[in-house]
Design a protein around this motif. Structure first.
Motif, PDB file in Angstrom:
ATOM      1  N   GLN A 191       0.828  -1.209   0.000  1.00 16.79           N
ATOM      2  CA  GLN A 191       0.000   0.000   0.000  1.00 16.79           C
ATOM      3  C   GLN A 191       0.865   1.263   0.000  1.00 16.79           C
ATOM      4  O   GLN A 191       0.596   2.227  -0.732  1.00 16.79           O
ATOM      5  CB  GLN A 191      -0.930  -0.004   1.211  1.00 16.79           C
ATOM      6  N   GLN A 192       1.914   1.274   0.815  1.00 14.91           N
ATOM      7  CA  GLN A 192       2.817   2.428   0.847  1.00 14.91           C
ATOM      8  C   GLN A 192       3.521   2.604  -0.493  1.00 14.91           C
ATOM      9  O   GLN A 192       3.659   3.727  -0.995  1.00 14.91           O
ATOM     10  CB  GLN A 192       3.852   2.251   1.962  1.00 14.91           C
ATOM     11  N   ALA A 193       3.975   1.478  -1.061  1.00 17.85           N
ATOM     12  CA  ALA A 193       4.665   1.550  -2.343  1.00 17.85           C
ATOM     13  C   ALA A 193       3.745   2.071  -3.438  1.00 17.85           C
ATOM     14  O   ALA A 193       4.140   2.909  -4.266  1.00 17.85           O
ATOM     15  CB  ALA A 193       5.213   0.174  -2.712  1.00 17.85           C
ATOM     16  N   GLN A 194       2.489   1.605  -3.454  1.00 21.31           N
ATOM     17  CA  GLN A 194       1.543   2.044  -4.473  1.00 21.31           C
ATOM     18  C   GLN A 194       1.200   3.518  -4.319  1.00 21.31           C
ATOM     19  O   GLN A 194       1.051   4.243  -5.310  1.00 21.31           O
ATOM     20  CB  GLN A 194       0.272   1.196  -4.427  1.00 21.31           C
ATOM     21  N   ALA A 195       1.081   3.966  -3.065  1.00 22.51           N
ATOM     22  CA  ALA A 195       0.780   5.380  -2.821  1.00 22.51           C
ATOM     23  C   ALA A 195       1.903   6.270  -3.355  1.00 22.51           C
ATOM     24  O   ALA A 195       1.654   7.311  -3.977  1.00 22.51           O
ATOM     25  CB  ALA A 195       0.575   5.619  -1.325  1.00 22.51           C
ATOM     26  N   PHE A 196       3.140   5.845  -3.133  1.00 20.66           N
ATOM     27  CA  PHE A 196       4.270   6.636  -3.634  1.00 20.66           C
ATOM     28  C   PHE A 196       4.348   6.560  -5.157  1.00 20.66           C
ATOM     29  O   PHE A 196       4.671   7.548  -5.832  1.00 20.66           O
ATOM     30  CB  PHE A 196       5.579   6.146  -3.017  1.00 20.66           C
ATOM     31  N   ASN A 197       4.014   5.397  -5.711  1.00 19.58           N
ATOM     32  CA  ASN A 197       4.015   5.239  -7.164  1.00 19.58           C
ATOM     33  C   ASN A 197       2.998   6.171  -7.811  1.00 19.58           C
ATOM     34  O   ASN A 197       3.218   6.681  -8.912  1.00 19.58           O
ATOM     35  CB  ASN A 197       3.722   3.783  -7.530  1.00 19.58           C
ATOM     36  N   ASP A 198       1.872   6.420  -7.128  1.00 24.35           N
ATOM     37  CA  ASP A 198       0.867   7.359  -7.637  1.00 24.35           C
ATOM     38  C   ASP A 198       1.432   8.774  -7.721  1.00 24.35           C
ATOM     39  O   ASP A 198       1.101   9.543  -8.635  1.00 24.35           O
ATOM     40  CB  ASP A 198      -0.369   7.347  -6.738  1.00 24.35           C
ATOM     41  N   LEU A 199       2.292   9.126  -6.752  1.00 24.84           N
ATOM     42  CA  LEU A 199       2.936  10.439  -6.789  1.00 24.84           C
ATOM     43  C   LEU A 199       3.929  10.516  -7.950  1.00 24.84           C
ATOM     44  O   LEU A 199       4.013  11.540  -8.645  1.00 24.84           O
ATOM     45  CB  LEU A 199       3.660  10.713  -5.471  1.00 24.84           C
ATOM     46  N   LEU A 200       4.673   9.441  -8.169  1.00 24.04           N
ATOM     47  CA  LEU A 200       5.618   9.409  -9.280  1.00 24.04           C
ATOM     48  C   LEU A 200       4.895   9.535 -10.622  1.00 24.04           C
ATOM     49  O   LEU A 200       5.426  10.110 -11.575  1.00 24.04           O
ATOM     50  CB  LEU A 200       6.424   8.110  -9.252  1.00 24.04           C
ATOM     51  N   LYS A 201       3.672   8.994 -10.675  1.00 19.67           N
ATOM     52  CA  LYS A 201       2.902   9.021 -11.916  1.00 19.67           C
ATOM     53  C   LYS A 201       2.640  10.452 -12.374  1.00 19.67           C
ATOM     54  O   LYS A 201       2.602  10.730 -13.581  1.00 19.67           O
ATOM     55  CB  LYS A 201       1.583   8.278 -11.726  1.00 19.67           C
ATOM     56  N   GLU A 202       2.473  11.373 -11.430  1.00 21.00           N
ATOM     57  CA  GLU A 202       2.213  12.776 -11.785  1.00 21.00           C
ATOM     58  C   GLU A 202       3.385  13.388 -12.549  1.00 21.00           C
ATOM     59  O   GLU A 202       3.222  14.341 -13.301  1.00 21.00           O
ATOM     60  CB  GLU A 202       1.941  13.587 -10.521  1.00 21.00           C
ATOM     61  N   GLU A 203       4.586  12.818 -12.342  1.00 23.11           N
ATOM     62  CA  GLU A 203       5.786  13.317 -13.024  1.00 23.11           C
ATOM     63  C   GLU A 203       6.220  12.395 -14.168  1.00 23.11           C
ATOM     64  O   GLU A 203       7.289  12.588 -14.745  1.00 23.11           O
ATOM     65  CB  GLU A 203       6.939  13.443 -12.019  1.00 23.11           C
TER      66      GLU A 203
END
Length: 212
Positions: A191-203
């Motif tokens: 869950q933590q990894a996916q949440a951070f991956n969502d932030l990376l997706k914006e960039e």
């Protein structure tokens, strides 16, 4: 980036650092003995924990702790029949069973009709990118490259996005070529990894969440 997003990013980073100091090592015991089971048509075509589709005709298995991609030899202790399977799923979670093999593997081991069997599981080969120091954690694989310059460029972009983000550049042999894989972060759960991956997706930097 909004203030809420910044706060969320800061929270995720804290979780990252909490994970650095007390690594949990996977159980990679070379030999295990215990009860095995199998799963078949009901799960055929469904996604496994590794993201692959389960195929009852492939030589695969589920294990609770061994890294995905590990190759193990499973021997039926009642008849000494053995097979080699690749771990691509998590389980079994019933009683004290130690491995859940595919239907075709159960048939070759000759305990398909009984449903369970007493087996010995021997680790033959761990995946090439396995690092025991990362066991029990999740990471984000953000790219695979044959070109070192491209790999370094993406690594720099990730570090620029968050200077606290651990970024690892791994080199593996793929046939006659060397491939460079980039992995970012070290998270305590998916869950933590996916949440951070969502932030990376914006960039435009997102990747695939994987067990480290």
């Amino acid at each position: 980036m909004t203030n809420d997003r910044k706060f969320f990013l800061f929270t995720v980073i804290i979780f990252l650092f909490l994970g650095f100091h007390e690594p949990v090592l996977a159980q990679t015991t070379d030999v295990q003995k215990g009860q095995a089971s199998w799963y078949g048509s009901k799960y055929h075509g469904r996604k496994t924990s590794s993201g692959e589709r389960y195929n009852k005709n492939h030589m695969t298995a589920a294990h609770q702790t061994l890294p995905f991609g590990t190759k193990v030899k499973v021997t039926n202790l009642d008849n000494q029949e053995s097979v080699i399977v690749r771990i691509n799923d998590r389980g079994p979670f019933v009683g004290n069973r130690i491995i859940d093999v595919s239907e075709v593997a159960a048939r070759k081991l000759d305990f398909h009709r009984e449903g369970i069997g007493q087996v010995k599981v021997e680790v033959l080969e761990l995946p090439g990118d396995y690092n025991p120091a990362n066991a029990g954690f999740y990471t984000i694989q953000t790219g695979s490259y044959f070109d070192l310059e491209h790999a370094q460029t993406l690594s720099q972009r990730l570090k620029a996005f968050d200077k606290h983000l651990p970024v690892e550049l791994q080199e593996q042999q793929l046939g006659n070529k060397k491939v460079l894989r980039i992995r970012a972060g070290r998270f305590e759960n998916r869950q933590q990894a996916q949440a951070f991956n969502d932030l990376l997706k914006e960039e435009g930097l997102q990747g695939l969440v994987k067990e480290a």
